[in-house]
Design a protein around this motif. Structure first.
Motif, PDB file in Angstrom:
ATOM      1  N   HIS A  30       0.825  -1.218   0.000  1.00 28.85           N
ATOM      2  CA  HIS A  30       0.000   0.000   0.000  1.00 28.85           C
ATOM      3  C   HIS A  30       0.857   1.266   0.000  1.00 28.85           C
ATOM      4  N   ARG A  35      -2.035   5.776  -4.151  1.00 28.68           N
ATOM      5  CA  ARG A  35      -3.261   5.711  -3.333  1.00 28.68           C
ATOM      6  C   ARG A  35      -4.525   5.713  -4.186  1.00 28.68           C
ATOM      7  N   ALA A  40      -6.491   0.096   0.349  1.00 29.59           N
ATOM      8  CA  ALA A  40      -5.598  -0.350   1.426  1.00 29.59           C
ATOM      9  C   ALA A  40      -6.429  -0.768   2.634  1.00 29.59           C
ATOM     10  N   VAL A  41      -6.325  -2.039   2.984  1.00 30.12           N
ATOM     11  CA  VAL A  41      -7.087  -2.611   4.089  1.00 30.12           C
ATOM     12  C   VAL A  41      -6.111  -3.161   5.113  1.00 30.12           C
ATOM     13  N   ARG A  42      -6.343  -2.832   6.348  1.00 33.07           N
ATOM     14  CA  ARG A  42      -5.538  -3.389   7.439  1.00 33.07           C
ATOM     15  C   ARG A  42      -6.480  -4.132   8.381  1.00 33.07           C
ATOM     16  N   SER A  89       2.699   2.224  12.045  1.00 35.01           N
ATOM     17  CA  SER A  89       1.730   2.291  10.954  1.00 35.01           C
ATOM     18  C   SER A  89       0.552   3.131  11.405  1.00 35.01           C
ATOM     19  N   PRO A  91      -3.248   4.573  11.042  1.00 33.46           N
ATOM     20  CA  PRO A  91      -4.516   4.150  10.414  1.00 33.46           C
ATOM     21  C   PRO A  91      -4.853   5.018   9.191  1.00 33.46           C
ATOM     22  N   GLU A  93      -3.026   5.555   6.746  1.00 32.32           N
ATOM     23  CA  GLU A  93      -2.425   4.962   5.548  1.00 32.32           C
ATOM     24  C   GLU A  93      -3.403   4.023   4.846  1.00 32.32           C
ATOM     25  N   PHE A  94      -4.521   3.735   5.486  1.00 37.18           N
ATOM     26  CA  PHE A  94      -5.437   2.720   4.999  1.00 37.18           C
ATOM     27  C   PHE A  94      -6.822   3.313   4.739  1.00 37.18           C
ATOM     28  N   ASP A  95      -7.516   2.699   3.790  1.00 37.87           N
ATOM     29  CA  ASP A  95      -8.902   3.077   3.545  1.00 37.87           C
ATOM     30  C   ASP A  95      -9.811   2.489   4.621  1.00 37.87           C
ATOM     31  N   VAL A  97      -9.670   0.003   8.347  1.00 40.01           N
ATOM     32  CA  VAL A  97      -9.001  -0.777   9.389  1.00 40.01           C
ATOM     33  C   VAL A  97     -10.096  -1.588  10.080  1.00 40.01           C
TER      34      VAL A  97
END
Length: 123
Positions: A30, A35, A40-42, A89, A91, A93-95, A97
């Motif tokens: 990611h 982007r 991006a999934v965490r 990391s 949150p 950074e992700f679409d 969580v």
């Protein structure tokens, strides 16, 4: 990112991403892909949840599993520090969580991810 490994990792991720929809698990994909082109999934979980789940799957003891997960977490932190200069990391950074402690059903999680993907990348 530094070194031959990082260069090859980036090349492989970008090449795979250019071939069509792809799923990457880990290694900071990611952070490599633009982007605008990635969902991006965490997926996170407490150590307790992770140990119970992995110990059951691997038919291993609790303490042994906990030790191995802690070792793997340390390796992951070292990887991100070495290759991306990151010590954590965010949150942001992700679409999405998703916390498995409170949302355990993998089918529900999959539906959420599919909906988010379709929402971000309407056809």
């Amino acid at each position: 990112m530094k070194g031959k490994y990082a260069k090859f990792l980036a090349q492989i991720v970008l090449t795979a991403a250019d071939t069509g929809p792809s799923i990457f698990v880990g290694r900071g994909a990611h952070l490599i892909i633009s982007r605008e082109k990635v969902l991006a999934v965490r997926i996170i979980a407490s150590m307790e949840f992770r140990v119970r789940r992995v110990a059951t799957i691997m038919k291993a003891g609790y303490k042994e599993t906990e030790r191995k997960l802690m070792e793997m977490d340390k390796e992951q932190r070292n990887f991100f520090k070495k290759f991306y200069g990151k010590t954590g990391s965010s949150p942001y950074e992700f679409d999405i969580v998703i916390n498995r402690d409170f949302l355990e059903d993998k089918h529900v999680i999959a539906k959420i991810i599919v909906e988010a993907y379709q929402g971000k990348f309407p056809k």
